[in-house]
Design a protein around this motif. Sequence first.
Motif, PDB file in Angstrom:
ATOM      1  N   UNK A  35       9.592   4.295 -46.756  1.00 39.83           N
ATOM      2  CA  UNK A  35       9.021   2.970 -46.480  1.00 39.83           C
ATOM      3  C   UNK A  35       9.064   2.054 -47.710  1.00 39.83           C
ATOM      4  N   UNK A  36       8.687   2.513 -48.905  1.00 38.81           N
ATOM      5  CA  UNK A  36       8.861   1.651 -50.077  1.00 38.81           C
ATOM      6  C   UNK A  36      10.318   1.256 -50.306  1.00 38.81           C
ATOM      7  N   UNK A  37      11.239   2.121 -49.918  1.00 41.18           N
ATOM      8  CA  UNK A  37      12.657   1.792 -50.012  1.00 41.18           C
ATOM      9  C   UNK A  37      13.029   0.671 -49.066  1.00 41.18           C
ATOM     10  N   UNK A  38      12.463   0.694 -47.860  1.00 33.76           N
ATOM     11  CA  UNK A  38      12.690  -0.377 -46.885  1.00 33.76           C
ATOM     12  C   UNK A  38      12.116  -1.694 -47.395  1.00 33.76           C
ATOM     13  N   UNK A  39      10.930  -1.632 -47.975  1.00 31.21           N
ATOM     14  CA  UNK A  39      10.305  -2.824 -48.565  1.00 31.21           C
ATOM     15  C   UNK A  39      11.168  -3.359 -49.711  1.00 31.21           C
ATOM     16  N   UNK A  40      11.718  -2.446 -50.511  1.00 29.30           N
ATOM     17  CA  UNK A  40      12.579  -2.849 -51.629  1.00 29.30           C
ATOM     18  C   UNK A  40      13.807  -3.597 -51.126  1.00 29.30           C
ATOM     19  N   UNK A  41      14.364  -3.164 -50.015  1.00 28.62           N
ATOM     20  CA  UNK A  41      15.542  -3.834 -49.442  1.00 28.62           C
ATOM     21  C   UNK A  41      15.198  -5.267 -49.039  1.00 28.62           C
ATOM     22  N   UNK A  42      14.048  -5.446 -48.397  1.00 29.54           N
ATOM     23  CA  UNK A  42      13.605  -6.792 -48.007  1.00 29.54           C
ATOM     24  C   UNK A  42      13.412  -7.662 -49.247  1.00 29.54           C
ATOM     25  N   UNK A  43      12.782  -7.083 -50.286  1.00 28.43           N
ATOM     26  CA  UNK A  43      12.551  -7.826 -51.530  1.00 28.43           C
ATOM     27  C   UNK A  43      13.869  -8.215 -52.189  1.00 28.43           C
ATOM     28  N   UNK A  44      14.843  -7.312 -52.184  1.00 20.13           N
ATOM     29  CA  UNK A  44      16.147  -7.597 -52.786  1.00 20.13           C
ATOM     30  C   UNK A  44      16.889  -8.681 -52.017  1.00 20.13           C
ATOM     31  N   UNK A  45      16.800  -8.647 -50.689  1.00 20.99           N
ATOM     32  CA  UNK A  45      17.431  -9.694 -49.878  1.00 20.99           C
ATOM     33  C   UNK A  45      16.795 -11.055 -50.171  1.00 20.99           C
ATOM     34  N   UNK A  46      15.470 -11.057 -50.342  1.00 21.72           N
ATOM     35  CA  UNK A  46      14.781 -12.296 -50.712  1.00 21.72           C
ATOM     36  C   UNK A  46      15.214 -12.791 -52.082  1.00 21.72           C
ATOM     37  N   UNK A  47      15.389 -11.859 -53.016  1.00 24.37           N
ATOM     38  CA  UNK A  47      15.844 -12.212 -54.364  1.00 24.37           C
ATOM     39  C   UNK A  47      17.255 -12.796 -54.328  1.00 24.37           C
ATOM     40  N   UNK A  48      18.136 -12.180 -53.553  1.00 23.66           N
ATOM     41  CA  UNK A  48      19.511 -12.690 -53.421  1.00 23.66           C
ATOM     42  C   UNK A  48      19.499 -14.076 -52.795  1.00 23.66           C
ATOM     43  N   UNK A  49      18.649 -14.259 -51.783  1.00 17.83           N
ATOM     44  CA  UNK A  49      18.533 -15.568 -51.135  1.00 17.83           C
ATOM     45  C   UNK A  49      18.086 -16.641 -52.108  1.00 17.83           C
ATOM     46  N   UNK A 170       9.217 -12.791 -58.486  1.00 20.73           N
ATOM     47  CA  UNK A 170       8.583 -13.251 -57.246  1.00 20.73           C
ATOM     48  C   UNK A 170       8.644 -12.180 -56.160  1.00 20.73           C
ATOM     49  N   UNK A 171       9.856 -11.651 -55.928  1.00 23.17           N
ATOM     50  CA  UNK A 171      10.063 -10.724 -54.806  1.00 23.17           C
ATOM     51  C   UNK A 171       9.789  -9.270 -55.186  1.00 23.17           C
ATOM     52  N   UNK A 172      10.335  -8.839 -56.334  1.00 18.32           N
ATOM     53  CA  UNK A 172      10.242  -7.423 -56.704  1.00 18.32           C
ATOM     54  C   UNK A 172       8.923  -7.013 -57.307  1.00 18.32           C
ATOM     55  N   UNK A 173       8.217  -7.947 -57.942  1.00 20.82           N
ATOM     56  CA  UNK A 173       6.944  -7.613 -58.575  1.00 20.82           C
ATOM     57  C   UNK A 173       5.770  -7.992 -57.672  1.00 20.82           C
ATOM     58  N   UNK A 174       5.784  -9.202 -57.147  1.00 22.13           N
ATOM     59  CA  UNK A 174       4.641  -9.678 -56.362  1.00 22.13           C
ATOM     60  C   UNK A 174       4.772  -9.332 -54.875  1.00 22.13           C
TER      61      UNK A 174
END
Length: 200
Positions: A35-49, A170-174
């Motif tokens: 689950x944290x891995x899934x959250x990390x993917x969402x955060x990374x997609x937000x960072x790329x965006x 913004x995405x990976x820390x917060x």
Amino acid sequence: RFSPTLGASALNAMEIAGIIGFILVCLIMLIVYRLPGFVAIIALLGQIGLCFAAVSGYFPFLNSFTMTLPGLAGIILSIGVGVDANIITASRIKEELGTGKTLDGAIQKGCSNSLWSIVDGNITILIVAIMLIGVFGPSNILSKIFGESTTGAIYSFGYTLLVGVIGNFIMGVFCSRLMIKSLSGFKPLRKKWLFGGADK
């Protein structure tokens, strides 16, 4: 002489390599951290965006830029920094669960223990990116020494790296921590193995 399409071909090849690498990293994070891995993917997609929004001029206070190989390299490097930030947090949570802590306790302790390691690494890269932008920026004396193409390439690398690291804050820390804590509040997801604990 080189064909004018050589740079475009190299940029396309790098984009494809970046996408393939991102998919492989996502699969590994899902398998290892669940689950944290899934959250990390969402955060990374937000960072790329956020990175591409900043480069494309979506934000009115930032100028748009043509994507170059060094610029894309800066984005890919910042994604690596984002992956590192999320993995550190997920690993700390997994370690805390291994010591027998409750789910809420492991998440709280894991997030707090990983925060300064992530901030320290990000600030170091942030300083380097700012220095690259400041030293190799437009109308700099180094443009006359090294040529505008060289200094422009370094500047674009520093710019996208800076934007990527800010996006990671913004995405990976917060946001990723907020998502992990929010998801742990749902009863169907309150299982230790979903957060990297023992599979029971």
